[in-house]
Motif scaffolding. Sequence first.
Motif, PDB file in Angstrom:
ATOM      1  N   LEU A   1      -2.034 -10.671  -1.941  1.00  0.00           N
ATOM      2  CA  LEU A   1      -1.120 -10.811  -3.079  1.00  0.00           C
ATOM      3  C   LEU A   1      -1.861 -10.580  -4.399  1.00  0.00           C
ATOM      4  CD1 LEU A   1       0.984 -13.900  -1.943  1.00  0.00           C
ATOM      5  CD2 LEU A   1       1.786 -11.530  -2.130  1.00  0.00           C
ATOM      6  N   TYR A   2      -3.100 -10.999  -4.446  1.00  0.00           N
ATOM      7  CA  TYR A   2      -3.923 -10.777  -5.638  1.00  0.00           C
ATOM      8  C   TYR A   2      -4.153  -9.278  -5.855  1.00  0.00           C
ATOM      9  CZ  TYR A   2      -8.188 -10.876  -8.546  1.00  0.00           C
ATOM     10  OH  TYR A   2      -9.134 -10.674  -9.520  1.00  0.00           O
ATOM     11  N   HIS A   3      -4.522  -8.569  -4.792  1.00  0.00           N
ATOM     12  CA  HIS A   3      -4.709  -7.121  -4.892  1.00  0.00           C
ATOM     13  C   HIS A   3      -3.403  -6.451  -5.329  1.00  0.00           C
ATOM     14  CE1 HIS A   3      -8.722  -5.865  -3.231  1.00  0.00           C
ATOM     15  NE2 HIS A   3      -8.757  -7.188  -3.123  1.00  0.00           N
ATOM     16  N   MET A   4      -2.292  -6.896  -4.738  1.00  0.00           N
ATOM     17  CA  MET A   4      -0.976  -6.379  -5.103  1.00  0.00           C
ATOM     18  C   MET A   4      -0.727  -6.568  -6.596  1.00  0.00           C
ATOM     19  SD  MET A   4       2.684  -8.075  -4.158  1.00  0.00           S
ATOM     20  CE  MET A   4       2.480  -9.298  -5.471  1.00  0.00           C
ATOM     21  N   ASP A   5      -0.938  -7.778  -7.064  1.00  0.00           N
ATOM     22  CA  ASP A   5      -0.677  -8.116  -8.457  1.00  0.00           C
ATOM     23  C   ASP A   5      -1.523  -7.266  -9.404  1.00  0.00           C
ATOM     24  OD1 ASP A   5       0.655  -9.882 -10.391  1.00  0.00           O
ATOM     25  OD2 ASP A   5      -1.324 -10.786 -10.684  1.00  0.00           O
TER      26      ASP A   5
ATOM     27  N   SER B   1       9.748   8.102  -6.470  1.00  0.00           N
ATOM     28  CA  SER B   1      10.470   6.852  -6.704  1.00  0.00           C
ATOM     29  C   SER B   1      11.705   6.712  -5.820  1.00  0.00           C
ATOM     30  CB  SER B   1      10.865   6.726  -8.179  1.00  0.00           C
ATOM     31  OG  SER B   1      11.723   7.798  -8.537  1.00  0.00           O
ATOM     32  N   GLY B   2      12.138   7.781  -5.198  1.00  0.00           N
ATOM     33  CA  GLY B   2      13.320   7.719  -4.342  1.00  0.00           C
ATOM     34  C   GLY B   2      13.006   7.648  -2.862  1.00  0.00           C
ATOM     35  N   ASP B   3      11.744   7.415  -2.504  1.00  0.00           N
ATOM     36  CA  ASP B   3      11.390   7.421  -1.081  1.00  0.00           C
ATOM     37  C   ASP B   3      11.668   6.098  -0.366  1.00  0.00           C
ATOM     38  OD1 ASP B   3       9.352   5.744  -1.947  1.00  0.00           O
ATOM     39  OD2 ASP B   3       7.711   7.051  -1.313  1.00  0.00           O
ATOM     40  N   GLY B   4      12.121   5.093  -1.083  1.00  0.00           N
ATOM     41  CA  GLY B   4      12.469   3.815  -0.467  1.00  0.00           C
ATOM     42  C   GLY B   4      11.308   2.854  -0.313  1.00  0.00           C
ATOM     43  N   SER B   5      10.103   3.271  -0.697  1.00  0.00           N
ATOM     44  CA  SER B   5       8.938   2.390  -0.502  1.00  0.00           C
ATOM     45  C   SER B   5       9.010   1.149  -1.387  1.00  0.00           C
ATOM     46  CB  SER B   5       7.626   3.147  -0.736  1.00  0.00           C
ATOM     47  OG  SER B   5       7.552   3.629  -2.065  1.00  0.00           O
ATOM     48  N   GLU B   6       9.466   1.314  -2.610  1.00  0.00           N
ATOM     49  CA  GLU B   6       9.580   0.138  -3.483  1.00  0.00           C
ATOM     50  C   GLU B   6      10.660  -0.807  -2.969  1.00  0.00           C
ATOM     51  OE1 GLU B   6      10.026  -1.199  -8.165  1.00  0.00           O
ATOM     52  OE2 GLU B   6      10.508   0.870  -7.624  1.00  0.00           O
ATOM     53  N   GLN B   7      11.762  -0.278  -2.495  1.00  0.00           N
ATOM     54  CA  GLN B   7      12.848  -1.115  -1.995  1.00  0.00           C
ATOM     55  C   GLN B   7      12.422  -1.890  -0.747  1.00  0.00           C
ATOM     56  OE1 GLN B   7      13.103   2.124  -2.886  1.00  0.00           O
ATOM     57  NE2 GLN B   7      14.299   1.875  -4.757  1.00  0.00           N
TER      58      GLN B   7
ATOM     59  N   LYS C   1       0.098  -3.747 -11.366  1.00  0.00           N
ATOM     60  CA  LYS C   1       0.133  -3.820 -12.837  1.00  0.00           C
ATOM     61  C   LYS C   1      -0.638  -2.647 -13.441  1.00  0.00           C
ATOM     62  CE  LYS C   1       0.652  -8.780 -13.534  1.00  0.00           C
ATOM     63  NZ  LYS C   1      -0.051 -10.039 -13.744  1.00  0.00           N
ATOM     64  N   HIS C   2      -1.801  -2.383 -12.866  1.00  0.00           N
ATOM     65  CA  HIS C   2      -2.666  -1.348 -13.436  1.00  0.00           C
ATOM     66  C   HIS C   2      -2.139   0.068 -13.184  1.00  0.00           C
ATOM     67  CE1 HIS C   2      -6.385   0.431 -14.910  1.00  0.00           C
ATOM     68  NE2 HIS C   2      -6.299   1.264 -13.879  1.00  0.00           N
ATOM     69  N   PHE C   3      -1.774   0.374 -11.963  1.00  0.00           N
ATOM     70  CA  PHE C   3      -1.431   1.749 -11.606  1.00  0.00           C
ATOM     71  C   PHE C   3       0.046   2.106 -11.773  1.00  0.00           C
ATOM     72  CE2 PHE C   3      -5.337   0.892  -9.200  1.00  0.00           C
ATOM     73  CZ  PHE C   3      -6.118   1.928  -9.678  1.00  0.00           C
ATOM     74  N   LYS C   4       0.920   1.106 -11.709  1.00  0.00           N
ATOM     75  CA  LYS C   4       2.354   1.410 -11.788  1.00  0.00           C
ATOM     76  C   LYS C   4       3.066   0.639 -12.900  1.00  0.00           C
ATOM     77  CE  LYS C   4       3.243   3.125  -7.201  1.00  0.00           C
ATOM     78  NZ  LYS C   4       4.140   4.272  -7.132  1.00  0.00           N
ATOM     79  N   ASN C   5       2.317  -0.134 -13.671  1.00  0.00           N
ATOM     80  CA  ASN C   5       2.918  -0.964 -14.716  1.00  0.00           C
ATOM     81  C   ASN C   5       4.071  -1.795 -14.136  1.00  0.00           C
ATOM     82  OD1 ASN C   5       3.041  -1.971 -17.339  1.00  0.00           O
ATOM     83  ND2 ASN C   5       4.593  -0.479 -17.946  1.00  0.00           N
ATOM     84  N   TRP C   6       3.839  -2.328 -12.964  1.00  0.00           N
ATOM     85  CA  TRP C   6       4.846  -3.056 -12.200  1.00  0.00           C
ATOM     86  C   TRP C   6       4.440  -4.524 -12.142  1.00  0.00           C
ATOM     87  CZ3 TRP C   6       5.301  -6.145  -7.897  1.00  0.00           C
ATOM     88  CH2 TRP C   6       6.530  -6.190  -7.244  1.00  0.00           C
ATOM     89  N   SER C   7       5.401  -5.397 -12.252  1.00  0.00           N
ATOM     90  CA  SER C   7       5.107  -6.817 -12.089  1.00  0.00           C
ATOM     91  C   SER C   7       6.168  -7.455 -11.202  1.00  0.00           C
ATOM     92  CB  SER C   7       5.019  -7.523 -13.440  1.00  0.00           C
ATOM     93  OG  SER C   7       6.209  -7.353 -14.158  1.00  0.00           O
TER      94      SER C   7
ATOM     95  N   VAL D   1       0.837  -1.201   0.000  1.00  0.00           N
ATOM     96  CA  VAL D   1       0.000   0.000   0.000  1.00  0.00           C
ATOM     97  C   VAL D   1       0.874   1.254   0.000  1.00  0.00           C
ATOM     98  CG1 VAL D   1      -1.736   1.314   1.295  1.00  0.00           C
ATOM     99  CG2 VAL D   1      -1.964  -1.166   1.068  1.00  0.00           C
ATOM    100  N   LYS D   2       1.919   1.246   0.798  1.00  0.00           N
ATOM    101  CA  LYS D   2       2.818   2.401   0.847  1.00  0.00           C
ATOM    102  C   LYS D   2       3.460   2.638  -0.522  1.00  0.00           C
ATOM    103  CE  LYS D   2       6.572   4.424   3.490  1.00  0.00           C
ATOM    104  NZ  LYS D   2       7.502   4.278   4.605  1.00  0.00           N
ATOM    105  N   PHE D   3       3.910   1.569  -1.164  1.00  0.00           N
ATOM    106  CA  PHE D   3       4.507   1.686  -2.503  1.00  0.00           C
ATOM    107  C   PHE D   3       3.468   2.152  -3.522  1.00  0.00           C
ATOM    108  CE2 PHE D   3       5.727  -0.875  -6.446  1.00  0.00           C
ATOM    109  CZ  PHE D   3       6.506   0.145  -6.980  1.00  0.00           C
ATOM    110  N   LEU D   4       2.283   1.611  -3.483  1.00  0.00           N
ATOM    111  CA  LEU D   4       1.229   1.991  -4.423  1.00  0.00           C
ATOM    112  C   LEU D   4       0.896   3.481  -4.287  1.00  0.00           C
ATOM    113  CD1 LEU D   4      -0.907   1.084  -6.546  1.00  0.00           C
ATOM    114  CD2 LEU D   4      -2.436   0.634  -4.614  1.00  0.00           C
ATOM    115  N   ARG D   5       0.856   3.970  -3.060  1.00  0.00           N
ATOM    116  CA  ARG D   5       0.509   5.363  -2.803  1.00  0.00           C
ATOM    117  C   ARG D   5       1.656   6.336  -3.084  1.00  0.00           C
ATOM    118  NH1 ARG D   5      -2.402   5.174   2.994  1.00  0.00           N
ATOM    119  NH2 ARG D   5      -2.701   7.363   2.539  1.00  0.00           N
ATOM    120  N   SER D   6       2.861   5.820  -3.171  1.00  0.00           N
ATOM    121  CA  SER D   6       4.041   6.661  -3.314  1.00  0.00           C
ATOM    122  C   SER D   6       4.076   7.392  -4.659  1.00  0.00           C
ATOM    123  CB  SER D   6       5.303   5.803  -3.180  1.00  0.00           C
ATOM    124  OG  SER D   6       6.441   6.566  -3.504  1.00  0.00           O
ATOM    125  N   LYS D   7       4.428   8.658  -4.590  1.00  0.00           N
ATOM    126  CA  LYS D   7       4.618   9.465  -5.800  1.00  0.00           C
ATOM    127  C   LYS D   7       6.099   9.725  -6.055  1.00  0.00           C
ATOM    128  CE  LYS D   7       0.282  11.930  -5.137  1.00  0.00           C
ATOM    129  NZ  LYS D   7      -0.345  13.229  -4.930  1.00  0.00           N
TER     130      LYS D   7
END
Length: 193
Positions: free
Chosen positions: A135-139, A88-94, A143-149, A80-86
């Motif tokens: 995990l389903y919600h994550m997936d 890219s350098g805030d460390g949420s994805e890491q 994919k939809h909001f961040k084009n991330w897989s 959720v933190k990563f999804l909400r993040s605007k």
Amino acid sequence: MTLEEKHLPYEGRFIDVENKPTWFLEMYPEGKVPTMFIDQDWIGDADVITDMLETKISIPTMRPPPEKATIGLKVFPLFVKFLRSKDSGDGSEQAFLAELQALNEHLKIEDAAHKNPFVSGRFPSMLDMNLTPKLYHMDVALKHFKNWSLPQDLVYLEAYMKKMFTRPSFTKTKSPEDVVIRGWQRHLSSIGQ
């Protein structure tokens, strides 16, 4: 999922959380979903529902061993933190990736040492019931909001997700992808995303 895994009869209804029906709000004014009417009371928390079902009907048991009870629990808040993040350098994805890697490593050890197909052993547990929808919600949402897989090196986690996403208890109870996307769109809009 828990009701399905325990083969318990139930009447399920999907609720449009953006337009909750009057009959539902009259019966359960808090309007939380998921919710369950059990023992003449409404319970509006998935974890409490799962725990209550396990307490009342412990066969088959779904309690994980105490030493495994917290595996994967940080995945959802970090997602959720990563999804909400605007930023890219805030460390949420890491931080999110580190938690996914830890879960992948756990699944790898379980597979190598015991050939266990689930998070806490040979049989599905409350951990799997909790983790799979998240995990389903994550997936779907990433994919939809961040084009991330999911990174390709997380092979044990990917295999686990494929197995759980095709499990009958999940396929019978999951929300359609468009509903998941609408729900997260509403959530992101509410925080000014």
